[in-house]
Design an enzyme around this catalytic site. Structure first.
Site, PDB file in Angstrom:
ATOM      1  N   LYS A 166       0.649  -1.389  -0.180  1.00 44.65           N
ATOM      2  CA  LYS A 166      -0.499   0.107   0.246  1.00 44.65           C
ATOM      3  C   LYS A 166       0.849   1.672   0.520  1.00 44.65           C
ATOM      4  CE  LYS A 166      -3.931  -2.320   0.843  1.00 44.65           C
ATOM      5  NZ  LYS A 166      -5.206  -2.578   0.030  1.00 44.65           N
ATOM      6  N   HIS A 285      -6.745 -13.537  -6.432  1.00 41.21           N
ATOM      7  CA  HIS A 285      -7.111 -12.081  -6.975  1.00 41.21           C
ATOM      8  C   HIS A 285      -8.832 -11.926  -7.052  1.00 41.21           C
ATOM      9  CE1 HIS A 285      -8.827  -8.847  -5.202  1.00 41.21           C
ATOM     10  NE2 HIS A 285      -7.935  -8.408  -3.945  1.00 41.21           N
TER      11      HIS A 285
END
Length: 466
Positions: A166, A285
């Site tokens: 992130k 994902h």
């Protein structure tokens, strides 16, 4: 009179067959059906069977050119849903000949295709699917599977640790690689591209791949452990996706990644084949899954999407956490965790498992727990998911007050403490907090992490209930 009788007739006359004995080779589906007012459940169930197999709204003379009895889907059982006014679980059996071998795309186009827009139904949800060995054997499945992955990584007896880098968008490739290095150096096994990191103006894919590979090799050299970063190869075309996978292969990294729902099953199956042929692990994902699986009465339950992924191919897949910020009711989550990992799964309605599923020798998939989890969750995660799982802490690593590497250290120490306590026979559910507290006494990094997240609660009622 002999011959063709034109006109519209009720579906149930042809497609509702309560006496049908299901065949070992049939694909079986359990649908949650909400009929429109005035439509009897038998007619609604038969309509689902018809519209997802051979039927259309009127009799057609070309029906006479084939054997409907051989090819039609059959609604063979209907049961009302307890506690719901006008909902039924409808069981449909499809003969195997309706489906192309080795194609999830074709299977879904039939079973969850046009029928979902059918007017006689107010809502429709596919709850579960039984894939017979005769069909699953036409798929390659996961590129490698759990055992081969452990052997490649030389990591045994514990869950694997990951971290999503992130901020998910906006970092330059060099800074991104630096974050990867710090996390791997601190003790994580994997770091991860966020699902929406593909190849944007602020960071083109080739630059990211290079800097991440550098980070992996540096961390490996310094720790003596095998490291990986899920390089997201998802792209706008299959050709571009393969080009990115090729580059990752040339760099010698162990694992790449794909967004299988937005990328599509055809692309995913191609990539899984590529990964098996080139010795790459494939992390999957599930971006977009909640669009499909979150409504209780309409869509497709995630356990079906998970089964489809095991057929199409992937070595890891995100599967909820039970304890973090994203969906996942415990029994239901455990139901599809077992379905991903094990060879054999008994029918168990308390976990939402409608059919016994036998995968024969199709490799297993590691479930990934990710989303709003931190060190205090470690005992619960270790207990719920067991050794064969990947625990991913994004903010729970990078949000550490001292930085990324100490965040990784905190997670690794917490995990090792939980695994050791479990192996000594301690009860993680009851003694979890105590185990973490004790470990934090000799790990300042863990101690700091415990302090930051001691008050954090992300509790809402789960939407995914039986």
């Amino acid at each position: 009179s002999v011959g063709f009788k034109a006109g519209v007739k009720e579906y149930k006359l042809t497609y509702y067959t309560p006496d049908y004995e299901t065949q070992d080779t049939d694909i079986l589906a359990a649908f949650r059906v909400t009929p429109q007012p005035g439509v009897p459940p038998e007619e609604a169930g038969a309509a689902v069977a018809a519209e997802s197999s051979t039927g259309t709204w009127t009799t057609v003379w070309t029906d006479g050119l084939t054997s409907l009895d051989r090819y039609k889907g059959r609604c063979y059982h209907i049961e009302p849903v307890a506690g719901e006014d006008n909902q039924y679980i409808v069981y449909v059996a499809y003969p195997l000949d309706l489906f192309e071998e080795g194609s999830v795309t074709n299977m879904f186009t039939s079973i969850v295709g046009n029928v979902f827009g059918f007017k006689a139904l107010r809502a429709l949800r596919l709850e579960d699917l039984r894939v017979p060995p005769a069909y699953s054997k036409t798929f390659q499945g996961p590129p490698h599977g759990i055992q081969v992955e452990r052997d490649k990584l030389n990591k045994y007896g514990r869950p694997l640790l990951g971290c999503t880098i992130k901020p998910k968008l906006g970092l330059s490739a060099k800074n991104y690689g630096r974050a990867v290095y710090e996390c791997l150096r601190g003790g994580l096994d994997f770091t991860k591209d966020d699902e929406n990191v593909n190849s944007q103006p602020f960071m083109r894919w080739r630059d990211r791949f290079l800097f991440c590979a550098e980070a992996i090799y540096k961390a490996q050299a310094e720790t003596g452990e095998i490291k990986g970063h899920y390089l997201n190869a998802t792209a706008g075309t299959c050709e571009e996706m393969t080009k990115r996978a090729d580059f990752a292969y040339e760099l010698g990294v162990p694992i790449i990644m794909h967004d299988y729902l937005t990328g599509g099953f055809t692309a995913n199956t191609s990539l899984a084949l590529y990964c098996r042929n080139h010795g790459l692990l494939l992390h999957i994902h599930r971006a977009m899954h909640a669009v499909i699986d979150r409504q209780k009465n309409h869509g497709i339950h995630f356990r079906v999407l998970a089964k489809a992924l095991r057929l199409s191919g992937g070595d890891h897949i995100h599967a909820g956490t039970v304890v973090g910020k994203l969906e996942g009711e415990r029994d239901i989550t455990l139901g599809f965790v077992v379905l991903l990992r094990d060879d054999y799964l008994e029918k168990d309605r308390s976990r939402g498992i409608y059919f016994t599923q036998f995968w024969v020798s199709l490799p297993g998939v590691l479930p990934v727990a990710s989303g709003g989890i931190h060190v205090w969750h470690m005992p619960a995660l270790t207990e719920i998911f067991g050794d064969d799982s990947v625990l991913q802490f994004g903010g729970g690593t990078l949000g550490h007050p001292w930085g990324n590497a100490p965040g990784a250290v905190a997670n690794r120490v917490a995990l090792e403490a939980c695994v050791q306590a479990r192996n000594e026979g301690r009860d993680l559910a009851r003694e979890g907090n105590e185990i973490i507290r004790k470990a934090s006494k000799w790990s300042p990094e863990l101690s700091a992490a415990c302090e930051v997240w001691k008050e954090i609660k992300l509790y809402f009622e789960a939407v995914d209930t039986l």
